[in-house]
Design an enzyme around this catalytic site. Structure first.
Site, short mmCIF file in Angstrom:
data_model
loop_
_atom_site.label_atom_id
_atom_site.label_comp_id
_atom_site.label_asym_id
_atom_site.label_seq_id
_atom_site.Cartn_x
_atom_site.Cartn_y
_atom_site.Cartn_z
N CYS A 2 21.31 48.45 -29.93
CA CYS A 2 20.53 49.51 -29.33
C CYS A 2 20.06 50.50 -30.38
O CYS A 2 20.29 50.34 -31.57
CB CYS A 2 21.38 50.26 -28.29
SG CYS A 2 22.18 49.19 -27.10
N ARG A 50 18.18 50.41 -25.00
CA ARG A 50 19.13 49.32 -24.87
C ARG A 50 18.52 47.94 -25.10
O ARG A 50 17.47 47.62 -24.55
CB ARG A 50 19.77 49.33 -23.47
CG ARG A 50 20.91 48.30 -23.38
CD ARG A 50 21.56 48.24 -22.03
NE ARG A 50 22.75 47.40 -22.09
CZ ARG A 50 23.32 46.81 -21.06
NH1 ARG A 50 22.81 47.00 -19.85
NH2 ARG A 50 24.39 46.07 -21.21
N LEU A 51 19.23 47.14 -25.92
CA LEU A 51 19.00 45.71 -26.02
C LEU A 51 20.22 45.05 -25.39
O LEU A 51 21.33 45.14 -25.92
CB LEU A 51 18.86 45.28 -27.48
CG LEU A 51 18.70 43.77 -27.74
CD1 LEU A 51 17.42 43.24 -27.12
CD2 LEU A 51 18.73 43.47 -29.23
N SER A 52 20.04 44.42 -24.25
CA SER A 52 21.18 43.90 -23.48
C SER A 52 21.76 42.65 -24.13
O SER A 52 21.06 41.66 -24.32
CB SER A 52 20.73 43.58 -22.04
OG SER A 52 20.24 44.74 -21.41
N ILE A 53 23.06 42.70 -24.43
CA ILE A 53 23.76 41.58 -25.05
C ILE A 53 24.97 41.17 -24.21
O ILE A 53 25.22 40.00 -23.98
CB ILE A 53 24.23 41.94 -26.47
CG1 ILE A 53 23.04 42.35 -27.35
CG2 ILE A 53 25.00 40.79 -27.11
CD1 ILE A 53 22.05 41.26 -27.64
N ILE A 54 25.75 42.15 -23.76
CA ILE A 54 26.95 41.93 -22.95
C ILE A 54 26.86 42.82 -21.70
O ILE A 54 26.36 43.94 -21.78
CB ILE A 54 28.23 42.25 -23.76
CG1 ILE A 54 28.42 41.19 -24.87
CG2 ILE A 54 29.46 42.32 -22.89
CD1 ILE A 54 29.54 41.50 -25.82
N GLU A 77 28.28 46.61 -31.39
CA GLU A 77 29.12 45.70 -30.61
C GLU A 77 30.58 45.89 -31.03
O GLU A 77 30.87 45.98 -32.22
CB GLU A 77 28.74 44.23 -30.85
CG GLU A 77 27.34 43.85 -30.42
CD GLU A 77 27.13 43.84 -28.92
OE1 GLU A 77 28.14 43.86 -28.18
OE2 GLU A 77 25.97 43.81 -28.48
N ILE A 291 14.04 30.03 -43.80
CA ILE A 291 12.72 30.36 -44.33
C ILE A 291 12.62 29.83 -45.75
O ILE A 291 13.54 30.01 -46.56
CB ILE A 291 12.48 31.88 -44.33
CG1 ILE A 291 12.25 32.38 -42.90
CG2 ILE A 291 11.29 32.26 -45.21
CD1 ILE A 291 10.94 31.96 -42.27
N GLY A 364 25.21 35.24 -43.18
CA GLY A 364 26.24 35.03 -44.20
C GLY A 364 26.38 36.18 -45.17
O GLY A 364 26.99 36.02 -46.23
#
Length: 632
Positions: A2, A50-54, A77, A291, A364
Site C-alpha cells: 500500500c 490499498r493494494l489487496s494481497i491478504i 506485509e 528481462i 533474489g
C-alpha cells in the site's frame, strides 16, 4: 502492499483538512489502486491507498482498534501475523478481520514500541493513540518499505510512502539541498535518511519515531541493528544445514498470499536459489519472468531459461533495448529524487512483465550484501590483509602518489586498471571501501563543480557518513564493516529503493526472502572463510545450493543486472550524452562547470574513456530537477 500518508501538528492540535490528506494519497494511487481511506482528528490526519494481497474484502484502512483508542495506517506485509494473532488472542485480544493490519494494532496496544521486535515482515506504519495524543511511526529492520518525513511551512509534519505524497501538500516549500547533490554524485542516489529537498528526511531503517502533541519532536530511536561482533562455531556441514533451513523458512513464509504469486528469475545464484526453494514448496509450477538485453554480451536470459526448465516453471522473458530510453521521464517520475542505478530500467520492465500474471513476486535481492557476494567486498578483504602487512607510512608515501599518477585506463584489461586499488590501499580500510563504493571520487566531483558549487558545499564530502558508519559498526574485521555498510547504507538507499519504486509503479508487491532478518543475523555471524574463499564470495550459500543448482549457475563470474548504457551513449544516444553539457536546467543550477561536462561527454563518445555512469547520473539529475522544480 500500500501507500500511506498523513499530517501531524505537534505543537497544537490544529484542524487537519481531510482533502489535503486525500490529495497526498491520490499521488500514491499506483501503490494502492484497490481502495482508499482518510481519517482526521484534532491535529492529526491519516490516509491510505490499498493494494489487496491478504484478506481481500476486509481490513480497510485507516483501521480503528476495537476499543476505538487507536488508529493505524500500514504499508507492507507481516509474515508471522497468524502466530502473533494466536498469541494475542490468548492474552485476551479480539479480532474482526483476517488480515495482518489489525494484528499490528493489537500488538501495539499490548506491547507498545516493543511490538516491533515481534513483527516478521516489511513495513512502514503510523499509529495514532487518541488517549495519549501520540503518533508512532516505524519502519522495518532493513528498510524494505520507505517513509518520508517533511517539515511544513505552517509548522506541521507531513509523512508519506513516497516524496510525491509530500509534494502534493501545498504548505511544503521545495528547496534544493546542495549537500544532497554531492551525495547523489558520490553514490548515484540520495542516501536513505536524506533527501534532495531541504526539510525532508527518510525515517531510517530499523527506527521508530514517537511524537506527542504539545512536546518537542524527538529524534528517531533505533529498535534493531545487525551485529557482526560474534562468530558462529560449527562444521561446514552443520552451518550449511542451518542455512538451508533458514532459506526454506524465509521463502515459504513469503509465499502466503490470496492473489497470484511468482518470482523474478535472472539466472544468477540468488534468484535461482529462491525459485528452486519455491518449486520445492509449491504444488503448481512457479511463475517466473526475466528481462534480457539487445546486447548479447550482457544478456543472461539463457541461464534463466536453464533454471526455468530445470524446475518446470511457467516462464516468460522480454528484451530491453535502446528504444526503452524513450521512457526515461517515466522512470524519473517513479523515483522523484534523482536515481542513477541504470538497472532500474530493466527492473521496471521485469516488474511490468510480472504484473501481467501475478500481484506478488519474490526476488533474489540481498544475498550479496549478507553473504559477501560483491567483488568489491572480496577485494576489500584482500586489501585489508595488505594493509595489515604494509605499514601505513609506506602505504601513504608510495601507494598514494602512485595511485594519483596512474592513468585511469578504462579501456585496459582489468589487472592493469590499478588506479583505484592503489588509491584505496593508501587509505585506511573505511576510507578505501567508501572510495570503492562511490561512482565519483571526491577529486572527480570537485573537478565538475563550479566555484559556486564548491562554495555551497562548504567542504562537505559525501563519504564522511559512510566512513563514520563503518568506524562505529558492531564488527570484528574489515569485511564485517564493509558488509555492514552495504546492508545499512547501500542496500536501503539503492537496491531496496529501486525494487520498491519500480514494483509499486505497476502495483506489484515485491518480496525479498534473502533479507529475512533471521537469515541476515545468521550470515553476520559466519566466519570469514564461510563467506569468502580465495576470489569466491558467497561461499557457504553456493555450497549449500549445490544440491539444487548446476555448477555453471553457481560458479560463473558474477555479472549483475547491467544495462548497456556505455554502448548506447556512444551510438544511438550520443546526442543525449552531448545534451548533458548543454542542459539549461543544469546550467540554471549554477552548481557545475558546463565545459567540463561537455568534455566528459565527448571523451566518452569518442571511446577515449568510459563516462557512461556519469552521463547517466546527469541525465537522471536533469529529469528529476525538471519535475521537482525546486528553488536553489
Amino acid at each position: 502492499m500500500c501507500g500511506i500518508a498523513g499530517i501531524f501538528h505537534a505543537e497544537t492540535p490544529k484542524p487537519v483538512d481531510p482533502r489535503r490528506v486525500e490529495r497526498m494519497c491520490d499521488a500514491l494511487v499506483h501503490r494502492g489502486p484497490d481502495g482508499s481511506g482518510v481519517w482526521t482528528g484534532p491535529g492529526i490526519g491519516l490516509g491510505h491507498r490499498r493494494l489487496s494481497i491478504i484478506d481481500l474484502e476486509g481490513s480497510p484502512q485507516p483501521m480503528h482498534a476495537l476499543d476505538d483508542r487507536a488508529v493505524i495506517v500500514f504499508n507492507g506485509e507481516i509474515y508471522n501475523y497468524r502466530e502473533l494473532r494466536r498469541e494475542l488472542e490468548k492474552l485476551g485480544a479480539k479480532f474482526r478481520t483476517q488480515g495482518d493490519t489489525e494484528v499490528i494494532l493489537a500488538a501495539w496496544q499490548q506491547w507498545g514500541a516493543e511490538c516491533l521486535s515481534r513483527l516478521d515482515g516489511m513495513f512502514a506504519l503510523a499509529i495514532w493513540d487518541k488517549a495519549k495524543r501520540t503518533l508512532f511511526l516505524a519502519r522495518d529492520r532493513l528498510g524494505v518499505k520507505p517513509l518520508f518525513l517533511a517539515q511544513l511551512s505552517d509548522g506541521g509534519i507531513a509523512f508519506a510512502s513516497e516524496l510525491k505524497g509530500i509534494l502534493a501538500h501545498p504548505m511544503f516549500k521545495r528547496r534544493l539541498d546542495p549537500l544532497a547533490i554531492d551525495d547523489y554524485l558520490a553514490w548515484g542516489y540520495v542516501p536513505d535518511t536524506k533527501s534532495i529537498l531541504a526539510g525532508v528526511e527518510k525515517l531510517p531503517a530499523g527506527h521508530f519515531l514517537l511524537m506527542e502533541q504539545g512536546k518537542p519532536v524527538p529524534r528517531p530511536q533505533r529498535w534493531w541493528d545487525i551485529s557482526f561482533a560474534e562468530r558462529r562455531k560449527g562444521s561446514e556441514a552443520d552451518l550449511s544445514a542451518e542455512l538451508v533451513h533458514l532459506l526454506r523458512e524465509a521463502v515459504e513464509s513469503r509465499m502466503v498470499a490470496d492473489v497470484p504469486l511468482g518470482a523474478f528469475l535472472s539466472g544468477g545464484v540468488d534468484s535461482s536459489s529462491v525459485v528452486a526453494l519455491m518449486a520445492e514448496a509449491s504444488n503448481a509450477p512457479v511463475r517466473t519472468c526475466s528481462i534480457g538485453f539487445d546486447d548479447n554480451a550482457l544478456d543472461e536470459t539463457s541461464y534463466a531459461r536453464q533454471i526455468a526448465e530445470r524446475f518446470g516453471t511457467d516462464h516468460r522473458a522480454r528484451v530491453v533495448g535502446q528504444g526503452d530510453f524513450a521512457e526515461i521521464d517515466t522512470l524519473a517520475a517513479m523515483f522523484d529524487e534523482p536515481f542513477a542505478d541504470a538497472s532500474a530500467l530493466p527492473t521496471w520492465r521485469v516488474c511490468q512483465l510480472a504484473r501481467e500474471d501475478v500481484t506478488v513476486a519474490l526476488s533474489g535481492d540481498g544475498a550479496d550484501e549478507a553473504f559477501a557476494g560483491y567483488r568489491r567486498q572480496v577485494f576489500h578483504l584482500h586489501e585489508e590483509r595488505a594493509r595489515a602487512i604494509i605499514p601505513q607510512r609506506v602505504r601513504e608515501t608510495i601507494f598514494g602518489p602512485l595511485g594519483r599518477i596512474w592513468p585511469k585506463a578504462d579501456w585496459a584489461p582489468r589487472p592493469l586498471r590499478a588506479k583505484s586499488t592503489l588509491q584505496s590501499i593508501a587509505q585506511d580500510g573505511n576510507e578505501g571501501y567508501a572510495r570503492s563504493l562511490s561512482i565519483l571520487t571526491p577529486e572527480q566531483r570537485r573537478a565538475l563543480y563550479s566555484p559556486t558549487g564548491r562554495q555551497s558545499l562548504g567542504g562537505y564530502e559525501a563519504e564522511r557518513d559512510l566512513i563514520a558508519l563503518m568506524r562505529d559498526a558492531p564488527a570484528r574485521s574489515g569485511l564485517d564493516r564493509a558488509q555492514y555498510a552495504d546492508l545499512k547504507f547501500w542496500m536501503p538507499g539503492d537496491i531496496l529503493t529501486k525494487v520498491d519504486r519500480t514494483s509499486m509503479a505497476v502495483s506489484l508487491e515485491a518480496r525479498e526472502p534473502l533479507i529475512d532478518h533471521r537469515l541476515i543475523e545468521f550470515a553476520a555471524t559466519l566466519p570469514e572463510r564461510m563467506r569468502v574463499r580465495g576470489k569466491q564470495g558467497k561461499y557457504l550459500l553456493k555450497k549449500s545450493m549445490e544440491r539444487y543448482l548446476p555448477e555453471n549457475i553457481l560458479y560463473r563470474p558474477k555479472q549483475g543486472f547491467v544495462t548497456p548504457i556505455a554502448a548506447w551513449f556512444r551510438g544511438p544516444l550520443a546526442n543525449e550524452a552531448r545534451a548533458v553539457g548543454r542542459s539549461s536546467i543544469i546550467a540554471q543550477l549554477g552548481f557545475f562547470d558546463q565545459k567540463t561536462l561537455q568534455d566528459q561527454a565527448e571523451a566518452h563518445i569518442s571511446g577515449r574513456a568510459d563516462h557512461s555512469r556519469l552521463l547517466w547520473q546527469f541525465v537522471m539529475l536533469e529529469r528529476s530537477l525538471q519535475r521537482l522544480n525546486p528553488s536553489a
